[in-house]
Scaffold this motif. Sequence first.
Motif, PDB file in Angstrom:
ATOM      1  N   ARG A   1       0.875  -1.128  -0.160  1.00 38.84           N
ATOM      2  CA  ARG A   1       0.098  -0.108  -0.019  1.00 38.84           C
ATOM      3  C   ARG A   1       0.635   1.093   0.043  1.00 38.84           C
ATOM      4  O   ARG A   1       1.763   1.449   0.906  1.00 38.84           O
ATOM      5  CB  ARG A   1      -1.002  -0.104   1.194  1.00 38.84           C
ATOM      6  CG  ARG A   1      -1.856   1.209   1.382  1.00 38.84           C
ATOM      7  CD  ARG A   1      -2.915   0.866   2.373  1.00 38.84           C
ATOM      8  NE  ARG A   1      -3.661   2.212   2.674  1.00 38.84           N
ATOM      9  CZ  ARG A   1      -4.618   2.233   3.462  1.00 38.84           C
ATOM     10  NH1 ARG A   1      -4.996   1.104   4.128  1.00 38.84           N
ATOM     11  NH2 ARG A   1      -5.373   3.474   3.623  1.00 38.84           N
ATOM     12  N   VAL A   2       0.603   1.947  -1.175  1.00 38.56           N
ATOM     13  CA  VAL A   2       1.341   3.303  -1.089  1.00 38.56           C
ATOM     14  C   VAL A   2       0.526   4.738  -0.767  1.00 38.56           C
ATOM     15  O   VAL A   2      -0.763   4.718  -1.706  1.00 38.56           O
ATOM     16  CB  VAL A   2       2.003   3.501  -2.512  1.00 38.56           C
ATOM     17  CG1 VAL A   2       2.776   4.880  -2.518  1.00 38.56           C
ATOM     18  CG2 VAL A   2       2.945   2.260  -2.858  1.00 38.56           C
ATOM     19  N   GLN A   3       0.833   5.492   0.245  1.00 34.06           N
ATOM     20  CA  GLN A   3      -0.232   6.699   0.584  1.00 34.06           C
ATOM     21  C   GLN A   3       0.243   7.739  -0.565  1.00 34.06           C
ATOM     22  O   GLN A   3       1.495   8.261  -0.222  1.00 34.06           O
ATOM     23  CB  GLN A   3      -0.029   7.024   1.813  1.00 34.06           C
ATOM     24  CG  GLN A   3      -0.987   8.138   2.261  1.00 34.06           C
ATOM     25  CD  GLN A   3      -2.488   7.191   2.522  1.00 34.06           C
ATOM     26  OE1 GLN A   3      -2.503   6.106   2.967  1.00 34.06           O
ATOM     27  NE2 GLN A   3      -3.589   8.025   2.179  1.00 34.06           N
ATOM     28  N   VAL A   4      -0.502   8.114  -1.280  1.00 25.72           N
ATOM     29  CA  VAL A   4      -0.289   8.992  -2.299  1.00 25.72           C
ATOM     30  C   VAL A   4      -0.646  10.459  -1.914  1.00 25.72           C
ATOM     31  O   VAL A   4       0.355  11.587  -1.950  1.00 25.72           O
ATOM     32  CB  VAL A   4      -0.922   9.057  -3.889  1.00 25.72           C
ATOM     33  CG1 VAL A   4      -0.616   9.883  -4.812  1.00 25.72           C
ATOM     34  CG2 VAL A   4      -0.687   7.387  -4.272  1.00 25.72           C
ATOM     35  N   SER A   5      -1.700  10.605  -1.234  1.00 17.61           N
ATOM     36  CA  SER A   5      -1.998  11.962  -0.355  1.00 17.61           C
ATOM     37  C   SER A   5      -2.676  11.476   0.811  1.00 17.61           C
ATOM     38  O   SER A   5      -3.156  10.237   0.913  1.00 17.61           O
ATOM     39  CB  SER A   5      -2.851  12.734  -1.496  1.00 17.61           C
ATOM     40  OG  SER A   5      -4.008  12.217  -1.825  1.00 17.61           O
ATOM     41  N   PRO A   6      -3.189  12.332   1.668  1.00 17.47           N
ATOM     42  CA  PRO A   6      -3.927  11.970   2.985  1.00 17.47           C
ATOM     43  C   PRO A   6      -5.240  11.370   2.450  1.00 17.47           C
ATOM     44  O   PRO A   6      -5.580  10.434   3.172  1.00 17.47           O
ATOM     45  CB  PRO A   6      -4.063  13.215   3.524  1.00 17.47           C
ATOM     46  CG  PRO A   6      -3.141  14.027   3.237  1.00 17.47           C
ATOM     47  CD  PRO A   6      -2.863  13.912   1.653  1.00 17.47           C
ATOM     48  N   ALA A   7      -5.877  11.574   1.474  1.00 12.62           N
ATOM     49  CA  ALA A   7      -7.128  11.065   1.087  1.00 12.62           C
ATOM     50  C   ALA A   7      -7.104   9.837  -0.071  1.00 12.62           C
ATOM     51  O   ALA A   7      -8.279   9.488  -0.503  1.00 12.62           O
ATOM     52  CB  ALA A   7      -8.199  12.137   0.566  1.00 12.62           C
ATOM     53  N   PHE A   8      -5.808   9.715  -0.611  1.00  8.18           N
ATOM     54  CA  PHE A   8      -5.650   8.685  -1.785  1.00  8.18           C
ATOM     55  C   PHE A   8      -4.446   7.681  -1.557  1.00  8.18           C
ATOM     56  O   PHE A   8      -3.352   8.101  -0.984  1.00  8.18           O
ATOM     57  CB  PHE A   8      -5.519   9.589  -3.010  1.00  8.18           C
ATOM     58  CG  PHE A   8      -5.429   8.676  -4.220  1.00  8.18           C
ATOM     59  CD1 PHE A   8      -6.665   8.046  -4.585  1.00  8.18           C
ATOM     60  CD2 PHE A   8      -4.180   8.442  -5.001  1.00  8.18           C
ATOM     61  CE1 PHE A   8      -6.448   7.300  -5.953  1.00  8.18           C
ATOM     62  CE2 PHE A   8      -4.381   7.977  -6.032  1.00  8.18           C
ATOM     63  CZ  PHE A   8      -5.303   6.997  -6.660  1.00  8.18           C
ATOM     64  N   TYR A   9      -4.678   6.284  -1.852  1.00  5.19           N
ATOM     65  CA  TYR A   9      -3.545   5.677  -1.535  1.00  5.19           C
ATOM     66  C   TYR A   9      -3.672   4.420  -3.037  1.00  5.19           C
ATOM     67  O   TYR A   9      -4.819   4.274  -3.606  1.00  5.19           O
ATOM     68  CB  TYR A   9      -3.734   4.798  -0.491  1.00  5.19           C
ATOM     69  CG  TYR A   9      -4.538   3.916  -0.084  1.00  5.19           C
ATOM     70  CD1 TYR A   9      -4.718   2.632  -0.680  1.00  5.19           C
ATOM     71  CD2 TYR A   9      -5.702   4.404   0.614  1.00  5.19           C
ATOM     72  CE1 TYR A   9      -5.772   1.708  -0.284  1.00  5.19           C
ATOM     73  CE2 TYR A   9      -6.871   3.439   1.047  1.00  5.19           C
ATOM     74  CZ  TYR A   9      -6.794   2.310   0.329  1.00  5.19           C
ATOM     75  OH  TYR A   9      -7.731   1.396   0.548  1.00  5.19           O
ATOM     76  N   LEU A  10      -2.886   3.991  -3.152  1.00  2.00           N
ATOM     77  CA  LEU A  10      -2.722   2.661  -4.324  1.00  2.00           C
ATOM     78  C   LEU A  10      -2.206   1.489  -3.699  1.00  2.00           C
ATOM     79  O   LEU A  10      -1.300   1.640  -2.665  1.00  2.00           O
ATOM     80  CB  LEU A  10      -1.402   3.026  -5.290  1.00  2.00           C
ATOM     81  CG  LEU A  10      -1.971   4.272  -6.423  1.00  2.00           C
ATOM     82  CD1 LEU A  10      -0.866   4.597  -7.317  1.00  2.00           C
ATOM     83  CD2 LEU A  10      -3.186   3.981  -7.056  1.00  2.00           C
ATOM     84  N   GLN A  11      -2.732   0.496  -4.105  1.00  2.00           N
ATOM     85  CA  GLN A  11      -2.544  -0.794  -3.561  1.00  2.00           C
ATOM     86  C   GLN A  11      -2.330  -2.002  -4.433  1.00  2.00           C
ATOM     87  O   GLN A  11      -3.237  -2.791  -4.706  1.00  2.00           O
ATOM     88  CB  GLN A  11      -3.497  -1.203  -2.373  1.00  2.00           C
ATOM     89  CG  GLN A  11      -2.961  -2.321  -1.343  1.00  2.00           C
ATOM     90  CD  GLN A  11      -3.861  -2.533  -0.051  1.00  2.00           C
ATOM     91  OE1 GLN A  11      -4.826  -1.806  -0.209  1.00  2.00           O
ATOM     92  NE2 GLN A  11      -3.992  -3.577   0.346  1.00  2.00           N
ATOM     93  N   PRO A  12      -1.285  -2.057  -5.442  1.00  2.00           N
ATOM     94  CA  PRO A  12      -1.197  -3.046  -6.319  1.00  2.00           C
ATOM     95  C   PRO A  12      -0.829  -4.279  -5.457  1.00  2.00           C
ATOM     96  O   PRO A  12      -0.538  -4.527  -4.577  1.00  2.00           O
ATOM     97  CB  PRO A  12       0.127  -2.856  -6.990  1.00  2.00           C
ATOM     98  CG  PRO A  12       0.936  -1.790  -5.987  1.00  2.00           C
ATOM     99  CD  PRO A  12      -0.224  -1.052  -5.330  1.00  2.00           C
ATOM    100  N   ALA A  13      -1.360  -5.383  -6.443  1.00  2.00           N
ATOM    101  CA  ALA A  13      -1.198  -6.769  -5.717  1.00  2.00           C
ATOM    102  C   ALA A  13      -0.675  -7.716  -7.023  1.00  2.00           C
ATOM    103  O   ALA A  13      -1.041  -7.416  -8.066  1.00  2.00           O
ATOM    104  CB  ALA A  13      -2.422  -7.073  -5.125  1.00  2.00           C
TER     105      ALA A  13
END
Length: 53
Positions: A21-33
């Motif tokens: 899980r990568v937090q891009v901004s306080p309200a948005f994250y990416l979670q590749p698997a």
Amino acid sequence: MAWRLNREDADSEWVYELEHRVQVSPAFYLQPAIQYIVHPGGTGNMPNSTVMI
């Protein structure tokens, strides 16, 4: 020791998963698997698969 099943012996599906899980901004994250599926469908009729989501 390596476990090997004959295609006739396959009666279950195994899934190995790696995710991050990568937090891009306080309200948005990416979670590749990435998933590696052993005996898809539990039948042994399909080859093992790698899935990226």
